[in-house]
Design a protein around this motif. Structure first.
Motif, PDB file in Angstrom:
ATOM      1  N   ASP A 309      -7.015   0.733   2.888  1.00  0.00           N
ATOM      2  CA  ASP A 309      -6.198   1.908   2.593  1.00  0.00           C
ATOM      3  C   ASP A 309      -6.323   2.356   1.138  1.00  0.00           C
ATOM      4  O   ASP A 309      -5.379   2.244   0.347  1.00  0.00           O
ATOM      5  CB  ASP A 309      -4.734   1.619   2.934  1.00  0.00           C
ATOM      6  CG  ASP A 309      -3.953   2.919   3.056  1.00  0.00           C
ATOM      7  OD1 ASP A 309      -4.554   3.979   2.855  1.00  0.00           O
ATOM      8  OD2 ASP A 309      -2.751   2.864   3.352  1.00  0.00           O
ATOM      9  N   GLN A 311      -6.279   5.237   0.044  1.00  0.00           N
ATOM     10  CA  GLN A 311      -5.429   6.389  -0.247  1.00  0.00           C
ATOM     11  C   GLN A 311      -4.030   5.968  -0.688  1.00  0.00           C
ATOM     12  O   GLN A 311      -3.290   6.777  -1.245  1.00  0.00           O
ATOM     13  CB  GLN A 311      -5.335   7.312   0.968  1.00  0.00           C
ATOM     14  CG  GLN A 311      -6.666   7.895   1.405  1.00  0.00           C
ATOM     15  CD  GLN A 311      -7.239   8.882   0.402  1.00  0.00           C
ATOM     16  OE1 GLN A 311      -6.519   9.472  -0.377  1.00  0.00           O
ATOM     17  NE2 GLN A 311      -8.554   9.027   0.393  1.00  0.00           N
ATOM     18  N   ARG A 312      -3.665   4.716  -0.431  1.00  0.00           N
ATOM     19  CA  ARG A 312      -2.391   4.219  -0.931  1.00  0.00           C
ATOM     20  C   ARG A 312      -2.537   3.843  -2.403  1.00  0.00           C
ATOM     21  O   ARG A 312      -1.624   4.040  -3.202  1.00  0.00           O
ATOM     22  CB  ARG A 312      -1.970   2.994  -0.095  1.00  0.00           C
ATOM     23  CG  ARG A 312      -0.877   2.156  -0.657  1.00  0.00           C
ATOM     24  CD  ARG A 312       0.504   2.598  -0.284  1.00  0.00           C
ATOM     25  NE  ARG A 312       0.761   2.599   1.138  1.00  0.00           N
ATOM     26  CZ  ARG A 312       1.829   3.199   1.673  1.00  0.00           C
ATOM     27  NH1 ARG A 312       2.700   3.805   0.898  1.00  0.00           N
ATOM     28  NH2 ARG A 312       2.023   3.183   2.969  1.00  0.00           N
ATOM     29  N   PRO A 315      -4.301   7.844  -4.329  1.00  0.00           N
ATOM     30  CA  PRO A 315      -4.189   8.988  -3.415  1.00  0.00           C
ATOM     31  C   PRO A 315      -5.146  10.112  -3.825  1.00  0.00           C
ATOM     32  O   PRO A 315      -5.210  10.464  -4.997  1.00  0.00           O
ATOM     33  CB  PRO A 315      -2.728   9.433  -3.563  1.00  0.00           C
ATOM     34  CG  PRO A 315      -2.018   8.230  -4.068  1.00  0.00           C
ATOM     35  CD  PRO A 315      -3.000   7.479  -4.920  1.00  0.00           C
ATOM     36  N   GLY A 316      -5.894  10.606  -2.849  1.00  0.00           N
ATOM     37  CA  GLY A 316      -6.830  11.683  -3.131  1.00  0.00           C
ATOM     38  C   GLY A 316      -8.248  11.217  -3.383  1.00  0.00           C
ATOM     39  O   GLY A 316      -9.155  12.026  -3.464  1.00  0.00           O
TER      40      GLY A 316
END
Lengths: 340, 184
Positions: A309, A311-312, A315-316
């Motif tokens: 993950d 994006q955690r 982010p982006g």
């Protein structure tokens, strides 16, 4: 006043090397370039300090001399030609001193700029640094393609040799800034430029993108690893090799997972079918200290979290989440950790 | 006069605020439907309803300028440009015209990306996350003017003689047309 005093105190402490030198500090130069910049910094600092003290003294003196008129009409002051004349001289000479000082600072700024720029060697180590959202592509170009080293975010350099950095950017404007080493340099998309530095002391110096470049600008760090010429050459020879063949069954499975999932769409591992240039080259990813552009330590847990993950964590970021099964995830982490 | 001024203020506020959602960034993607497409489909005939994959939430990628521009970036990163160029075609068919061999709906394009098609289109299943295929599908539709102007990219980073997607006239799709029947 308190703020000014604490500023002075912190500078004096820094001057006295009481604070930890750190690896990300303008006032702890590790290169002649940063030394020149530091010298200019202290020159301007002490001028401003003197101006500040004089201003406060003049202000206090004027306050002490002032007569307080409690009430009634203001006293009528006779025109005093002598006093006007003195005031004219005082203002005129203060302006002359200010202009002269600013001119000296201007000249010294230009001189410092020239000293930082001038290349003293015709045989430097050349490094191409390309900015991406949000990581640094680092390659050591060579006229023979198979002698070109490509890595990311960690720039190994030999101590005591001139280093030329060629800059470019893949997307937006970034800025290369390692404060212990030299000043900021913008990385402009589609425009190649160059600058140089030379590092005196071995060590790891932290750098940071210094031009706002999007959501994860703050997590776009890099490090400069200055080591002896022998260590540097050994590192370069190691980086030239193709990726190590996985030896354990788990790592072999990990390579299979890598090559049959989204990983290979963006990353290169030389010696395998993964050859995309969109993300960082992972051929020797286990030899790096940090991952995700100096965001996480290069450990099994951080790698797994980043793969599942990203994006955690950032982010982006361009890296997509990878919902792998636990076994596949362990295997791919084992494979990446074997890529020394 | 006063009333008209107030009306204008309210209307322009609605217009301005209404356009905000197009810039919403979908950073946390919804979980992908498992096994959306696990078999290669070559025939256009289906038993039962003519199902095609649907985006996780109706048209969320078609309505987000961020998603479409991500699709534009991925279109290059995953080398779609290698065959389709920047929409004009080459080895692969052009994507900016009105002719859609395998359908112009987002689900059709998604299926084409994921399954691959005869004569050269590779299958990207398991190679790219589903949300990225939806983003690419949205961008592909924008090249033929099938997305609203406000969502389509209005500039590219490439030297490009074609107009930006946002000013491409709408190409009425031919070939497989119409919205396929969806489950109730």
């Amino acid at each position: 006043m308190t703020a000014a005093l604490s500023l002075v105190a912190s500078h004096v402490l820094a001057q006295a090397k009481v604070l930890d030198p750190g690896r990300h500090h303008v006032l702890h130069p590790a290169a002649p370039q940063a030394g020149h910049i530091e010298w200019l910094y202290w020159f301007i600092f002490w001028i401003l300090f003197a101006v500040f003290v004089l201003m406060i003294a003049a202000f206090a003196g004027a306050g002490a001399k002032a007569r307080v008129v409690a009430s009634g009409p203001l006293p009528i002051v006779e025109k005093d030609e002598e006093a006007d004349h003195r005031a004219g001289w005082a203002v005129g000479s203060a302006m002359a001193i200010t202009v002269a000082t600013l001119f000296v600072v201007l000249v010294l700024s230009v001189v410092t700029g020239k000293r930082v720029e001038g290349l003293t060697s015709k045989n430097p180590v050349t490094i191409q640094v390309t900015g991406h959202q949000w990581w640094w592509e680092v390659s050591y170009p060579n006229s023979q393609a198979d002698q070109t080293v490509t890595t990311a975010n960690e720039i190994h350099v030999p101590v005591g040799s001139p280093i030329v950095i060629l800059t470019n950017s893949k997307d937006v404007i970034h800025s290369f800034w390692a404060p212990n080493v030299t000043g900021k340099r913008d990385l402009l998309p589609g425009y190649s430029s160059a600058f140089w530095f030379e590092i005196d002391q071995p060590g790891i110096y932290h750098g940071q993108c210094a031009e706002f470049c999007g959501l994860q600008h703050a997590h776009m760090g890099f490090s400069i690893i200055a080591e002896s010429v022998d260590e540097f050459q050994a590192w370069q020879q190691q980086q030239l090799k193709n990726a190590a063949e996985p030896s354990t069954s788990e790592a072999i499975r990990g390579r299979e997972v890598f090559l049959t999932h989204a990983c290979l769409m963006c990353h290169t591992i030389r010696g395998t079918d993964a050859g995309s240039r969109f993300g960082p080259d992972l051929t020797h990813v286990a030899s790096r200290n940090m991952i995700a552009s100096e965001t996480l330590p290069n450990t099994a847990g951080a790698l797994a979290g980043w793969i599942v993950d990203p994006q955690r964590i950032k982010p982006g970021t361009q890296m997509s989440p990878n919902p792998l099964s636990p076994d596949d995830l362990q295997a791919v982490v084992a494979y990446l950790q074997a890529l020394h | 006069m006063q009333v008209r001024l107030q009306l204008m203020v309210v209307l322009s506020a609605i217009t301005v605020l209404g356009s905000c959602s197009r810039e919403d960034r979908i950073l946390r993607q919804p979980p992908s439907a498992s096994n959306t497409l696990n078999t290669v489909q070559i025939s256009g005939l289906n038993p039962g309803a003519n199902l095609i994959p649907t985006p996780p939430s109706s048209n969320m990628y078609q309505e987000s300028a961020y998603s479409v521009s991500e699709g534009q970036k991925l279109f290059e990163a995953y080398n779609c440009v290698g065959c389709h160029a920047h929409g004009g075609g080459g080895i692969g068919p052009p994507l900016m015209d009105s002719n859609w061999i395998y359908g112009s709906e987002p689900g059709n394009i998604f299926a084409t990306i994921m399954q691959g098609r005869p004569n050269g289109m590779p299958s990207f299943r398991n190679r790219i996350p589903e949300y990225q295929a939806w983003e690419i599908a949205a961008y592909v539709r924008s090249m033929a003017g099938l997305l609203p102007k406000g969502v389509s990219p209005n500039r590219t980073d490439e030297m490009n003689i074609k107009p930006a997607e946002s000013s491409t006239p709408k190409q009425t799709p031919t070939g497989i047309t119409g919205v396929p029947e969806q489950p109730k």
